[in-house]
Design a protein around this motif. Sequence first.
Motif, PDB file in Angstrom:
ATOM      1  N   SER A 166       0.819  -1.218   0.000  1.00  0.00           N
ATOM      2  CA  SER A 166       0.000   0.000   0.000  1.00  0.00           C
ATOM      3  C   SER A 166       0.850   1.265   0.000  1.00  0.00           C
ATOM      4  O   SER A 166       0.364   2.350  -0.308  1.00  0.00           O
ATOM      5  N   THR A 167       2.119   1.143   0.331  1.00  0.00           N
ATOM      6  CA  THR A 167       3.013   2.301   0.344  1.00  0.00           C
ATOM      7  C   THR A 167       3.444   2.721  -1.054  1.00  0.00           C
ATOM      8  O   THR A 167       4.058   3.783  -1.218  1.00  0.00           O
ATOM      9  N   GLU A 168       3.137   1.896  -2.053  1.00  0.00           N
ATOM     10  CA  GLU A 168       3.484   2.228  -3.438  1.00  0.00           C
ATOM     11  C   GLU A 168       2.247   2.701  -4.198  1.00  0.00           C
ATOM     12  O   GLU A 168       1.118   2.296  -3.896  1.00  0.00           O
ATOM     13  N   LYS A 207       4.065   7.972   6.223  1.00  0.00           N
ATOM     14  CA  LYS A 207       5.204   8.382   7.050  1.00  0.00           C
ATOM     15  C   LYS A 207       4.931   8.114   8.528  1.00  0.00           C
ATOM     16  O   LYS A 207       5.842   7.752   9.281  1.00  0.00           O
ATOM     17  N   GLN A 208       3.686   8.261   8.939  1.00  0.00           N
ATOM     18  CA  GLN A 208       3.357   8.099  10.350  1.00  0.00           C
ATOM     19  C   GLN A 208       3.191   6.642  10.762  1.00  0.00           C
ATOM     20  O   GLN A 208       3.633   6.224  11.844  1.00  0.00           O
ATOM     21  N   TYR A 209       2.568   5.824   9.854  1.00  0.00           N
ATOM     22  CA  TYR A 209       2.210   4.451  10.236  1.00  0.00           C
ATOM     23  C   TYR A 209       2.942   3.365   9.427  1.00  0.00           C
ATOM     24  O   TYR A 209       2.790   2.176   9.738  1.00  0.00           O
ATOM     25  N   GLY A 210       3.673   3.773   8.416  1.00  0.00           N
ATOM     26  CA  GLY A 210       4.396   2.787   7.608  1.00  0.00           C
ATOM     27  C   GLY A 210       3.541   2.066   6.591  1.00  0.00           C
ATOM     28  O   GLY A 210       3.989   1.114   5.945  1.00  0.00           O
ATOM     29  N   ARG A 211       2.304   2.472   6.444  1.00  0.00           N
ATOM     30  CA  ARG A 211       1.380   1.897   5.452  1.00  0.00           C
ATOM     31  C   ARG A 211       0.205   2.858   5.322  1.00  0.00           C
ATOM     32  O   ARG A 211       0.085   3.827   6.094  1.00  0.00           O
ATOM     33  N   ASP A 268      -8.978  10.386   3.996  1.00  0.00           N
ATOM     34  CA  ASP A 268      -7.808  11.078   4.530  1.00  0.00           C
ATOM     35  C   ASP A 268      -6.651  10.125   4.825  1.00  0.00           C
ATOM     36  O   ASP A 268      -5.488  10.547   4.840  1.00  0.00           O
ATOM     37  N   TYR A 269      -6.967   8.844   5.056  1.00  0.00           N
ATOM     38  CA  TYR A 269      -5.908   7.891   5.391  1.00  0.00           C
ATOM     39  C   TYR A 269      -5.152   7.376   4.163  1.00  0.00           C
ATOM     40  O   TYR A 269      -4.256   6.527   4.300  1.00  0.00           O
ATOM     41  N   VAL A 270      -5.504   7.904   2.992  1.00  0.00           N
ATOM     42  CA  VAL A 270      -4.772   7.539   1.765  1.00  0.00           C
ATOM     43  C   VAL A 270      -3.878   8.738   1.407  1.00  0.00           C
ATOM     44  O   VAL A 270      -4.266   9.618   0.632  1.00  0.00           O
TER      45      VAL A 270
END
Length: 278
Positions: free
Chosen positions: A121-123, A216-220, A208-210
């Motif tokens: 999900s980080t990409e 940066k805050q949660y790693g995903r 907002d969580y996307v």
Amino acid sequence: MEKKSVVSRQRLKRRARRMARRVLPFVASLFLATPLAAPIARTQAATPKIAVRRVAAPTPTKEALYDQRLRDVYQDLGLTQQGLRYEVFEKAMTGYLNLEDEGKLTNDKQFLTVVDFSLPSTEKRLWVLDLAAKQVKFHTLVAHGHNSGENMATNFSNENESNMSSLGFYVTKGEYTGKHGRSLKLQGVDEGYNTNALKRSVVMHGADYVSEDFIKQYGRLGRSLGCPALPMAEKDAIIEAVNGGTCLFFNGPDQQYSSKYLNEDIAIQRLLNDTQMI
């Protein structure tokens, strides 16, 4: 006596020279008139003729033409640089062409949206492709369902209240305004994989969580209840672009996934006859 001998010799020489002047033109004419056929014939006979056999180039198969045209489209879109693997693009295009052949897609737009849930999900794992303009309209982040996994989506379901994402092909429907604001309904067309999408309210919306800040805050990314949630800054433009009968394909690591829309024979015939796309 010696003087007569000298005179005689001189007379003989003069006669010989006169005779030579008379004979030489005749001999020369005979020599020039003689053809040189024999030496030429011997030369030709000594050089054997080599027959050159021309082999016709093999006619490419329909499968080869299909693959080449898909690769041309892939190249024109610059998808290697955009991080979309050819194998995923090929599946998405095959389904797109099958759905187009069945008349399930609008004629007004040639948009194909691809989500690759085999990426974390980080990409950025969502691409909106304008096939007519040969452009990548959007390339951005997208969330998966809460119960599909943490950073990686590994579990998928078509069941209500599973809170998982569903793989397969979708056709976009109409827009509406819900608890997430502007949203887009999705109709799943893969039996057994996503046909409950409308009942489950699996829709495209913003969240907002996307965002890069959340990563940066949660790693995903944050996770949805099964919806492909988009960044708030891009969701309106994406919904506007793909609404009203365009194709979506959600790819994932599920090796058991199959679809009737991955019929390559139909896709080959459709693509080879489609002069607008190619």
